[in-house]
Motif scaffolding. Structure first.
Motif, PDB file in Angstrom:
ATOM      1  N   PRO A 518      27.286  80.559  65.191  1.00 25.05           N
ATOM      2  CA  PRO A 518      27.725  80.905  63.824  1.00 25.05           C
ATOM      3  C   PRO A 518      29.242  80.953  63.669  1.00 25.05           C
ATOM      4  O   PRO A 518      29.748  80.823  62.552  1.00 25.05           O
ATOM      5  CB  PRO A 518      27.106  82.296  63.598  1.00 25.05           C
ATOM      6  N   GLN A 519      29.981  81.143  64.764  1.00 25.16           N
ATOM      7  CA  GLN A 519      31.431  81.316  64.683  1.00 25.16           C
ATOM      8  C   GLN A 519      32.208  80.013  64.834  1.00 25.16           C
ATOM      9  O   GLN A 519      33.438  80.034  64.802  1.00 25.16           O
ATOM     10  CB  GLN A 519      31.888  82.297  65.780  1.00 25.16           C
ATOM     11  N   ILE A 520      31.538  78.901  64.996  1.00 29.75           N
ATOM     12  CA  ILE A 520      32.228  77.647  65.261  1.00 29.75           C
ATOM     13  C   ILE A 520      33.039  77.200  64.041  1.00 29.75           C
ATOM     14  O   ILE A 520      32.654  77.435  62.897  1.00 29.75           O
ATOM     15  CB  ILE A 520      31.218  76.555  65.666  1.00 29.75           C
ATOM     16  N   TYR A 521      34.208  76.601  64.283  1.00 29.21           N
ATOM     17  CA  TYR A 521      35.009  76.011  63.202  1.00 29.21           C
ATOM     18  C   TYR A 521      34.424  74.638  62.873  1.00 29.21           C
ATOM     19  O   TYR A 521      34.182  73.823  63.768  1.00 29.21           O
ATOM     20  CB  TYR A 521      36.464  75.850  63.635  1.00 29.21           C
ATOM     21  N   ALA A 522      34.215  74.379  61.585  1.00 26.03           N
ATOM     22  CA  ALA A 522      33.619  73.114  61.162  1.00 26.03           C
ATOM     23  C   ALA A 522      34.577  72.366  60.233  1.00 26.03           C
ATOM     24  O   ALA A 522      35.195  72.965  59.341  1.00 26.03           O
ATOM     25  CB  ALA A 522      32.293  73.355  60.450  1.00 26.03           C
ATOM     26  N   GLU A 538      28.678  75.970  52.712  1.00 23.38           N
ATOM     27  CA  GLU A 538      28.068  76.054  54.043  1.00 23.38           C
ATOM     28  C   GLU A 538      29.058  76.508  55.105  1.00 23.38           C
ATOM     29  O   GLU A 538      28.735  76.513  56.290  1.00 23.38           O
ATOM     30  CB  GLU A 538      27.469  74.702  54.439  1.00 23.38           C
ATOM     31  N   GLY A 539      30.245  76.896  54.679  1.00 27.29           N
ATOM     32  CA  GLY A 539      31.201  77.467  55.620  1.00 27.29           C
ATOM     33  C   GLY A 539      32.100  76.478  56.318  1.00 27.29           C
ATOM     34  O   GLY A 539      32.709  76.820  57.344  1.00 27.29           O
ATOM     35  N   VAL A 540      32.228  75.254  55.791  1.00 29.44           N
ATOM     36  CA  VAL A 540      33.151  74.286  56.383  1.00 29.44           C
ATOM     37  C   VAL A 540      34.576  74.732  56.081  1.00 29.44           C
ATOM     38  O   VAL A 540      34.957  74.906  54.922  1.00 29.44           O
ATOM     39  CB  VAL A 540      32.898  72.872  55.825  1.00 29.44           C
ATOM     40  N   GLN A 541      35.361  74.925  57.148  1.00 31.05           N
ATOM     41  CA  GLN A 541      36.716  75.456  56.966  1.00 31.05           C
ATOM     42  C   GLN A 541      37.649  74.489  56.248  1.00 31.05           C
ATOM     43  O   GLN A 541      38.498  74.899  55.466  1.00 31.05           O
ATOM     44  CB  GLN A 541      37.315  75.830  58.345  1.00 31.05           C
ATOM     45  N   ALA A 542      37.478  73.184  56.533  1.00 32.75           N
ATOM     46  CA  ALA A 542      38.343  72.192  55.886  1.00 32.75           C
ATOM     47  C   ALA A 542      37.513  70.967  55.527  1.00 32.75           C
ATOM     48  O   ALA A 542      36.867  70.375  56.394  1.00 32.75           O
ATOM     49  CB  ALA A 542      39.486  71.794  56.811  1.00 32.75           C
ATOM     50  N   VAL A 543      37.529  70.622  54.231  1.00 31.80           N
ATOM     51  CA  VAL A 543      36.823  69.436  53.762  1.00 31.80           C
ATOM     52  C   VAL A 543      37.848  68.405  53.334  1.00 31.80           C
ATOM     53  O   VAL A 543      38.667  68.659  52.448  1.00 31.80           O
ATOM     54  CB  VAL A 543      35.889  69.765  52.579  1.00 31.80           C
ATOM     55  N   ILE A 544      37.831  67.262  54.002  1.00 32.74           N
ATOM     56  CA  ILE A 544      38.750  66.178  53.645  1.00 32.74           C
ATOM     57  C   ILE A 544      38.043  65.297  52.625  1.00 32.74           C
ATOM     58  O   ILE A 544      37.069  64.602  52.952  1.00 32.74           O
ATOM     59  CB  ILE A 544      39.175  65.360  54.883  1.00 32.74           C
ATOM     60  N   HIS A 545      38.527  65.378  51.371  1.00 27.45           N
ATOM     61  CA  HIS A 545      37.917  64.633  50.265  1.00 27.45           C
ATOM     62  C   HIS A 545      38.559  63.256  50.194  1.00 27.45           C
ATOM     63  O   HIS A 545      39.744  63.116  49.880  1.00 27.45           O
ATOM     64  CB  HIS A 545      38.123  65.406  48.961  1.00 27.45           C
ATOM     65  N   ASP A 546      37.788  62.205  50.461  1.00 32.88           N
ATOM     66  CA  ASP A 546      38.332  60.852  50.540  1.00 32.88           C
ATOM     67  C   ASP A 546      38.997  60.415  49.245  1.00 32.88           C
ATOM     68  O   ASP A 546      40.087  59.822  49.256  1.00 32.88           O
ATOM     69  CB  ASP A 546      37.213  59.859  50.912  1.00 32.88           C
ATOM     70  N   GLU A 547      38.342  60.680  48.092  1.00 33.30           N
ATOM     71  CA  GLU A 547      38.925  60.267  46.812  1.00 33.30           C
ATOM     72  C   GLU A 547      40.224  61.026  46.542  1.00 33.30           C
ATOM     73  O   GLU A 547      41.195  60.458  46.034  1.00 33.30           O
ATOM     74  CB  GLU A 547      37.926  60.507  45.682  1.00 33.30           C
ATOM     75  N   HIS A 548      40.235  62.321  46.864  1.00 31.68           N
ATOM     76  CA  HIS A 548      41.436  63.134  46.638  1.00 31.68           C
ATOM     77  C   HIS A 548      42.591  62.622  47.484  1.00 31.68           C
ATOM     78  O   HIS A 548      43.722  62.462  46.998  1.00 31.68           O
ATOM     79  CB  HIS A 548      41.123  64.589  46.964  1.00 31.68           C
ATOM     80  N   GLU A 549      42.295  62.383  48.800  1.00 28.68           N
ATOM     81  CA  GLU A 549      43.361  61.925  49.685  1.00 28.68           C
ATOM     82  C   GLU A 549      43.866  60.538  49.281  1.00 28.68           C
ATOM     83  O   GLU A 549      45.069  60.258  49.351  1.00 28.68           O
ATOM     84  CB  GLU A 549      42.852  61.899  51.129  1.00 28.68           C
ATOM     85  N   SER A 550      42.950  59.671  48.836  1.00 25.84           N
ATOM     86  CA  SER A 550      43.361  58.329  48.399  1.00 25.84           C
ATOM     87  C   SER A 550      44.223  58.409  47.139  1.00 25.84           C
ATOM     88  O   SER A 550      45.251  57.718  47.015  1.00 25.84           O
ATOM     89  CB  SER A 550      42.131  57.457  48.129  1.00 25.84           C
ATOM     90  N   ALA A 551      43.791  59.260  46.193  1.00 28.57           N
ATOM     91  CA  ALA A 551      44.567  59.418  44.963  1.00 28.57           C
ATOM     92  C   ALA A 551      45.939  60.006  45.258  1.00 28.57           C
ATOM     93  O   ALA A 551      46.955  59.586  44.681  1.00 28.57           O
ATOM     94  CB  ALA A 551      43.809  60.318  43.990  1.00 28.57           C
ATOM     95  N   HIS A 552      45.991  60.979  46.132  1.00 31.28           N
ATOM     96  CA  HIS A 552      47.259  61.615  46.505  1.00 31.28           C
ATOM     97  C   HIS A 552      48.226  60.585  47.068  1.00 31.28           C
ATOM     98  O   HIS A 552      49.410  60.514  46.676  1.00 31.28           O
ATOM     99  CB  HIS A 552      46.987  62.719  47.526  1.00 31.28           C
ATOM    100  N   ARG A 553      47.717  59.773  48.002  1.00 31.72           N
ATOM    101  CA  ARG A 553      48.581  58.773  48.621  1.00 31.72           C
ATOM    102  C   ARG A 553      49.005  57.694  47.616  1.00 31.72           C
ATOM    103  O   ARG A 553      50.149  57.217  47.628  1.00 31.72           O
ATOM    104  CB  ARG A 553      47.835  58.128  49.793  1.00 31.72           C
ATOM    105  N   MET A 554      48.087  57.305  46.725  1.00 30.82           N
ATOM    106  CA  MET A 554      48.398  56.281  45.737  1.00 30.82           C
ATOM    107  C   MET A 554      49.494  56.756  44.786  1.00 30.82           C
ATOM    108  O   MET A 554      50.455  56.021  44.506  1.00 30.82           O
ATOM    109  CB  MET A 554      47.133  55.929  44.944  1.00 30.82           C
TER     110      MET A 554
END
Length: 579
Positions: A518-522, A538-554
């Motif tokens: 239960p204590q694992i970093y996800a 579901e307790g994911v510490q960091a979610v990398i959103h592909d569309e967000h990251e692509s828009a940010h870089r664009m």
């Protein structure tokens, strides 16, 4: 339960006896296991008792499973074959190499001393020298399945005592496989001269080994590659079972043994890159195989014969536990184990084992063993195996009492081979990378650069093969299987990274991960905005959103081409409505 029995009995003309018996067995096991689990008792004892009760209560006759039908023998044979296959898969040549001193030194001493002591006792009770030798070898073998499972249940699968037990068990298994081939000539059950019989056995064994080697070298890898390329779990599982059945049948055609063939089939698979995938597919059934095996042993026991010889059975169990326990204890002290680990190893190997039952069955087939003596030996083996978990639980309090004496004080462990060697078993505080595409590969390189241990889970056979050759801990397995996470030691991991953007697979796997740690970093990826909130819930510490990251870089790149200095303000405005 009564209604089920009545229904099965009244419909015996429409239902195969083996189906009826199997139904009653499984229902009985569930009910008995619930009671035993409530009182924290060994479930193996319950499995054995279920078989004994059903075999001696008249239920088999009610269900139409008479002795002529051979239902009991078929269940016992099926249980042995399946159990030997799983043992073969878990057999490791890497472990054999690392534990070679314990395997060939300690194992040979244990087998020689134990078989000699038991053989002399059997000879003193009237057995001829050849039969006494066979009985000694048969009872000298310990239960690999029970001992290692007990160490796992106690949370000590890599302790020195467990390592010693594993090393000795490896030698026992290897010796029994060889012994099984020469059993008919030893007992004089072969036609012709003994020399011709031994030569014939060696020729059959050589032919079987040659055929198995050809299959493992030129046929099975290509077949598994083709099946793995389909990404079909069902087809992969069917293929593995088909391989087991084929090699086991080939061994039986050479008059060797189905059990020997099943063990060889598992051994062939164990050293391939697909071994962990096979284990992940087989592990859900392993407990079923073990249950079926022990219940089938109970089915073969005649209570009336046992009660008539209860004195011999009692003395046999006590003598077996004392002789084997003291010999293994002496070996453990010779290997410089402390008192607690010595007791654990001694108790773990004090019983006879599943190969003992296989050998007894084989001796029974050769018609050289008195049925009454066979029953006594069968009961002694079953009872001693059932006592192993309880004996191992007593090791800790007993060691505390003994260590007060000078002779029993702890000693330093001087044998490094008693430490866990397998790379996967040594992993602690590691990062599990699920998927080895461009993202997974980059993450792996970064973590390796920082000396952080990594384990990769991947379903591309070529990628797995490459990583395996590079010495990277890798599993060819599906991240959505609970057995995969057990093999990946998720309970000891620090973090898990899902490097693919399929949120559905991530969520399915994450539920299994959280159940074990239960204590694992996800960390995870998501394609769409709607998936981000699901992963975060579901307790994911960091979610990398592909569309967000692509828009940010664009945005950053386009505004940078104008030389604007207000890029950060523009980015903030652009993502005001993003979750």
């Amino acid at each position: 339960m009564a209604g089920l029995l009545s229904l099965l009995a009244t419909s015996s003309t429409d239902v195969s006896p083996i189906v009826a018996v199997l139904t009653v067995l499984l229902v009985s096991v569930v009910l008995v296991s619930l009671v035993l689990a409530r009182f924290r008792q060994s479930l193996l004892v319950g499995y054995f008792l279920c078989g004994v009760v059903i075999a001696n209560s008249g239920l088999l006759e009610m269900l139409g499973a008479t002795a002529e039908e051979g239902v009991i023998e078929r269940l016992a044979e099926l249980g042995v074959v399946l159990l030997m296959f799983t043992l073969g898969i878990e057999f490791s040549l890497e472990e054999l190499k690392h534990l070679r001193k314990v395997v060939f030194g300690g194992g040979s001493l244990q087998m020689a001393a134990t078989s000699l002591a038991i053989g002399l006792v059997a000879h003193a009770f009237g057995a001829d020298p050849a039969l006494a030798f066979v009985i000694g070898m048969t009872l000298a073998v310990s239960s690999t399945a029970v001992s290692l499972k007990s160490f796992q249940d106690m949370g000590m699968p890599t302790s020195p005592g467990a390592r010693m037990a594993l090393g000795i068990s490896i030698f026992q298994d290897l010796l029994v496989i060889l012994f099984m081939i020469f059993l008919p000539p030893i007992l004089g059950a072969s036609s012709g001269s003994p020399v011709m019989a031994v030569g014939g056995a060696m020729a059959k064994a050589a032919l079987f080994l040659l055929g198995t080697w050809v299959l493992s070298r030129y046929v099975i890898p290509k077949l598994l590659d083709a099946v793995a390329g389909t990404r079909s779990r069902e087809l992969f599982t069917i293929t593995v079972v088909a391989l087991c059945a084929t090699i086991a049948f080939g061994a039986s055609q050479l008059q060797l043994s189905l059990a020997l063939g099943a063990f060889a089939a598992g051994l062939v698979v164990s050293e391939s890159i697909y071994s962990h995938r096979v284990l992940a597919d087989i592990l859900p059934f392993k407990d079923l195989f073990l249950t079926l095996f022990f219940v089938s042993v109970g089915l073969l026991i005649d209570v009336s014969t046992t009660l008539a010889n209860w004195g011999y059975v009692t003395l046999g169990v006590i003598a077996l536990l004392l002789i084997k326990g003291l010999i293994v204890w002496g070996l453990a002290r010779w290997l410089r184990l402390n008192t607690r680990q010595s007791l654990l190893g001694a108790f773990a190997l004090a019983s006879s084992g599943e190969f003992s039952l296989v050998l007894l069955s084989r001796v029974g087939e050769l018609r050289v063993l008195d049925p009454q003596l066979e029953q006594i030996l069968l009961v002694c083996t079953a009872v001693s195996m059932g006592l192993v978990p309880a004996l191992m639980r007593w090791a800790t309090p007993l060691s505390r009492a003994l260590e007060g004496q000078k002779f029993f004080r702890s000693r330093p462990i001087l044998h490094p081979e008693l430490e866990s060697h397998a790379a996967l078993k040594r992993l602690q505080e590691h990062v599990i990378i699920c998927g080895y595409g461009p993202v997974g590969r980059s993450l792996h390189r970064a973590l390796t650069r920082c000396d952080i241990p990594v384990l990769v889970i991947e379903l591309n056979a070529e990628t797995v093969r490459t990583l395996h050759h590079q010495g990277v801990p890798v599993l060819f397995a599906d991240a959505t299987h609970p057995e995969t996470m057990e093999l990946a030691r998720v309970q000891a991991a620090r973090a898990i990274a899902f490097t693919f953007p399929e949120a559905e697979i991530t969520l399915q796997s994450l539920a299994l991960v959280r159940a074990q740690n239960p204590q694992i970093y996800a960390f995870a990826r998501a394609k769409f905005r709607s998936q981000v909130s699901l992963l975060q819930k579901e307790g994911v510490q960091a979610v990398i959103h592909d569309e967000h990251e692509s828009a940010h870089r664009m945005i950053h790149s386009v505004l940078g081409s104008y030389g604007r200095g207000d890029v950060e303000e523009a980015l903030k405005a652009a993502f005001d409505d993003w979750v």
